[in-house]
Design a protein around this motif. Sequence first.
Motif, PDB file in Angstrom:
ATOM      1  N   TYR A  53     -15.781  28.691 -11.182  1.00  0.00           N
ATOM      2  CA  TYR A  53     -14.596  28.992 -10.237  1.00  0.00           C
ATOM      3  C   TYR A  53     -14.763  30.883  -9.882  1.00  0.00           C
ATOM      4  O   TYR A  53     -15.177  31.665 -10.135  1.00  0.00           O
ATOM      5  CB  TYR A  53     -13.038  29.011 -11.032  1.00  0.00           C
ATOM      6  CG  TYR A  53     -12.735  28.066 -11.649  1.00  0.00           C
ATOM      7  CD1 TYR A  53     -12.007  27.133 -10.676  1.00  0.00           C
ATOM      8  CD2 TYR A  53     -12.928  27.803 -12.497  1.00  0.00           C
ATOM      9  CE1 TYR A  53     -11.068  25.830 -11.223  1.00  0.00           C
ATOM     10  CE2 TYR A  53     -12.279  25.981 -13.000  1.00  0.00           C
ATOM     11  CZ  TYR A  53     -11.351  25.552 -12.439  1.00  0.00           C
ATOM     12  OH  TYR A  53     -11.108  24.489 -13.150  1.00  0.00           O
ATOM     13  N   GLY A  56     -10.298  31.109  -7.879  1.00  0.00           N
ATOM     14  CA  GLY A  56      -9.901  30.132  -8.392  1.00  0.00           C
ATOM     15  C   GLY A  56      -9.916  28.396  -8.072  1.00  0.00           C
ATOM     16  O   GLY A  56      -9.013  27.761  -7.956  1.00  0.00           O
ATOM     17  N   THR A  57     -11.101  29.131  -6.508  1.00  0.00           N
ATOM     18  CA  THR A  57     -11.071  28.194  -6.612  1.00  0.00           C
ATOM     19  C   THR A  57     -13.005  27.318  -6.917  1.00  0.00           C
ATOM     20  O   THR A  57     -14.251  28.280  -7.241  1.00  0.00           O
ATOM     21  CB  THR A  57     -11.884  28.446  -4.869  1.00  0.00           C
ATOM     22  OG1 THR A  57     -10.799  28.965  -4.227  1.00  0.00           O
ATOM     23  CG2 THR A  57     -12.324  27.134  -4.444  1.00  0.00           C
ATOM     24  N   LEU A  59     -16.176  25.313  -7.688  1.00  0.00           N
ATOM     25  CA  LEU A  59     -17.691  25.329  -6.652  1.00  0.00           C
ATOM     26  C   LEU A  59     -18.758  24.950  -7.557  1.00  0.00           C
ATOM     27  O   LEU A  59     -19.358  24.500  -7.327  1.00  0.00           O
ATOM     28  CB  LEU A  59     -18.222  27.766  -6.849  1.00  0.00           C
ATOM     29  CG  LEU A  59     -17.128  28.272  -6.185  1.00  0.00           C
ATOM     30  CD1 LEU A  59     -17.726  29.379  -5.983  1.00  0.00           C
ATOM     31  CD2 LEU A  59     -16.752  27.428  -5.006  1.00  0.00           C
ATOM     32  N   THR A 106      -9.338  23.245 -16.367  1.00  0.00           N
ATOM     33  CA  THR A 106      -8.700  24.127 -15.397  1.00  0.00           C
ATOM     34  C   THR A 106      -8.853  25.653 -15.898  1.00  0.00           C
ATOM     35  O   THR A 106      -8.205  25.648 -17.268  1.00  0.00           O
ATOM     36  CB  THR A 106      -7.477  24.229 -15.080  1.00  0.00           C
ATOM     37  OG1 THR A 106      -6.079  23.730 -16.310  1.00  0.00           O
ATOM     38  CG2 THR A 106      -6.974  22.845 -14.632  1.00  0.00           C
TER      39      THR A 106
END
Length: 209
Positions: A53, A56-57, A59, A106
Amino acid sequence: MHILALILGTVLLPAACALQCYECIPGLSLNCTETTKECPSNTQCGSFRIISYAGGTALADVKMKMCALAEECSEASVNLGVAQAVITSKCCTSDLCNTQDAPGGTIPSPNGKKCYQCDGIDCTKTLTCNGNEDHCISVAEGETTKVKGCTSKMICSNTQIAQISAIIGAEISCCQGDLCNSPSTAVTTTSHLMMLLFVTLLISLVLFS
């Protein structure tokens, strides 16, 4: 006759009972070809997944399969602030049972522990650790600090640290206790975010190479 049967049974039984697992270990291209492998007696069949990440995204999402020690069949993460990597696993003990991918992970919730992190060339800022991140980590090349952050115990074993250090050409150190990875100044010659992502993903991949 009975003695001969006993000898043959002793020789052939381990081979007949060896665990067969699917293996698929990606290189830096993040791609791999699935094969089968006979695994050592002290291992299980494992599926692993590493999601990296940035801010928070997600990749990168890397999936792999292999023979795994019991202690490797756990969740772990590397948290360098802006860049993070979450490792999940799914292990089993019957032939070719690792057909399914490990579940996607997550970013875990904060756990209250703190380590120093690098923000650009400033490595005096504090970072709140997540999930089972109970160690602080530092990556340095010579006298130059590259990155700092939080990580899980699994990543900080002596064997793992030596292997990762040899491959990425930098010294990696772990410690346990709030803010134990002393503050310092970093000197970087590339984009700080790209450095964080590169080191985070490499540390995660080397664990299972």
